[in-house]
Enzyme design. Sequence first.
Site, PDB file in Angstrom:
ATOM      1  N   HIS A   1     -12.075  10.642 -67.469  1.00  0.00           N
ATOM      2  CA  HIS A   1     -11.261   9.957 -66.467  1.00  0.00           C
ATOM      3  C   HIS A   1      -9.990   9.405 -67.092  1.00  0.00           C
ATOM      4  O   HIS A   1      -8.910   9.461 -66.484  1.00  0.00           O
ATOM      5  CB  HIS A   1     -12.063   8.816 -65.810  1.00  0.00           C
ATOM      6  N   CYS A   2     -10.092   8.915 -68.295  1.00  0.00           N
ATOM      7  CA  CYS A   2      -8.938   8.315 -68.982  1.00  0.00           C
ATOM      8  C   CYS A   2      -7.842   9.321 -69.281  1.00  0.00           C
ATOM      9  O   CYS A   2      -6.675   8.935 -69.428  1.00  0.00           O
ATOM     10  CB  CYS A   2      -9.382   7.671 -70.294  1.00  0.00           C
ATOM     11  N   ILE A   3      -8.181  10.590 -69.393  1.00  0.00           N
ATOM     12  CA  ILE A   3      -7.200  11.595 -69.802  1.00  0.00           C
ATOM     13  C   ILE A   3      -6.720  12.446 -68.632  1.00  0.00           C
ATOM     14  O   ILE A   3      -6.027  13.454 -68.836  1.00  0.00           O
ATOM     15  CB  ILE A   3      -7.744  12.485 -70.937  1.00  0.00           C
TER      16      ILE A   3
END
Length: 346
Positions: free
Chosen positions: A338-340
């Site tokens: 999700h962060c990337i």
Amino acid sequence: MNGEFLMNAIEWPAQQLKFRRPAEFEPHAKTWMAWPHRQDLYGAGLSAMQRAYADVAQAIARFEPVSMVVHPGHSNDAHALLGKGIDVVEMPIDDCWIRDSGPTFLKLADGSLGGVSWRFNAWGRKHEPYDQDNALAERILAREDALALRSFLYCEGGSLTTDGEGTLIATETSLLHSNRNPGVSKAWVEKELIRMLGLEKVVWLPGDPLDLETDGHVDGMCCFVRPGVVMFEYNPDPADLHGRILADNLAALRSQTDARGRSFEVIPIPEAYDVEATSDVFARSYINFAIANGGIVMPTFGRPSGEEAMAAVARAFPDRRIVTVDVGAVVPAGGAIHCITQEQPL
């Protein structure tokens, strides 16, 4: 904070526009990613990290288009690993966590695209430089011919999860941290979130004071499945300190209602409790997955907890196909899938 800047931001007439922040489970036009290139940040692990990013991009591309932002001079290396079918977009970037540095996309009432350009200071000046990442959101919005709305808040996309119906869940430890918005009250932060995202209500969770990288982003503990329904991480070990922090946050969620007055239905998902952390910022999270059109691309660590997590995601998203990607080269840096990624709504 500069008082004049604050007043100018508040006076900006966002309230005269009609827009909303779509939920991540709504249809996407594409997903954005950003290519890791900093040897000084990732050292000997950079090559493995790049391969993992390519694997994530290819997995998401099974469901929807992917645009990869690549720092000038690194396109050949990116193309070699990404292969065909991934759109490579050269733009200056400092780092590769586009959930946090990229725009938070909006849909305007007339169907056109907009987005919020938050101020970005690398999670409280934890890494430098960050000026190119601070400019990234507006560059992407300009490329997509989207309306850019500038906020005075230092905020990252991983701090936000929305239901598409006016409810936002956020954590106090990140958005109210002194390294982001010193001197700005909780009431001011809430007002700005509502103004910039077309919200009706902010549901505050206490967050995670043990998170040394993001200061407790909400995308490390929960996400919306659909309006009124939230997936929430847990640790089955009652003695685990992080498990108690997750339980405290869940209790805070259960004590509140969404913008429609609904109590939250919760679907539990384990964190990667049986995975050994190899860094102080290791992201031991399964819920840090990407929702795509018809699919879920989620982390795998090759441990039994992963089977439990996949079963939970299958229950939550029965109409989506689950694809797992080994992100062992990414999570020691403090984030997962999700962060990337950053979805652009259709």
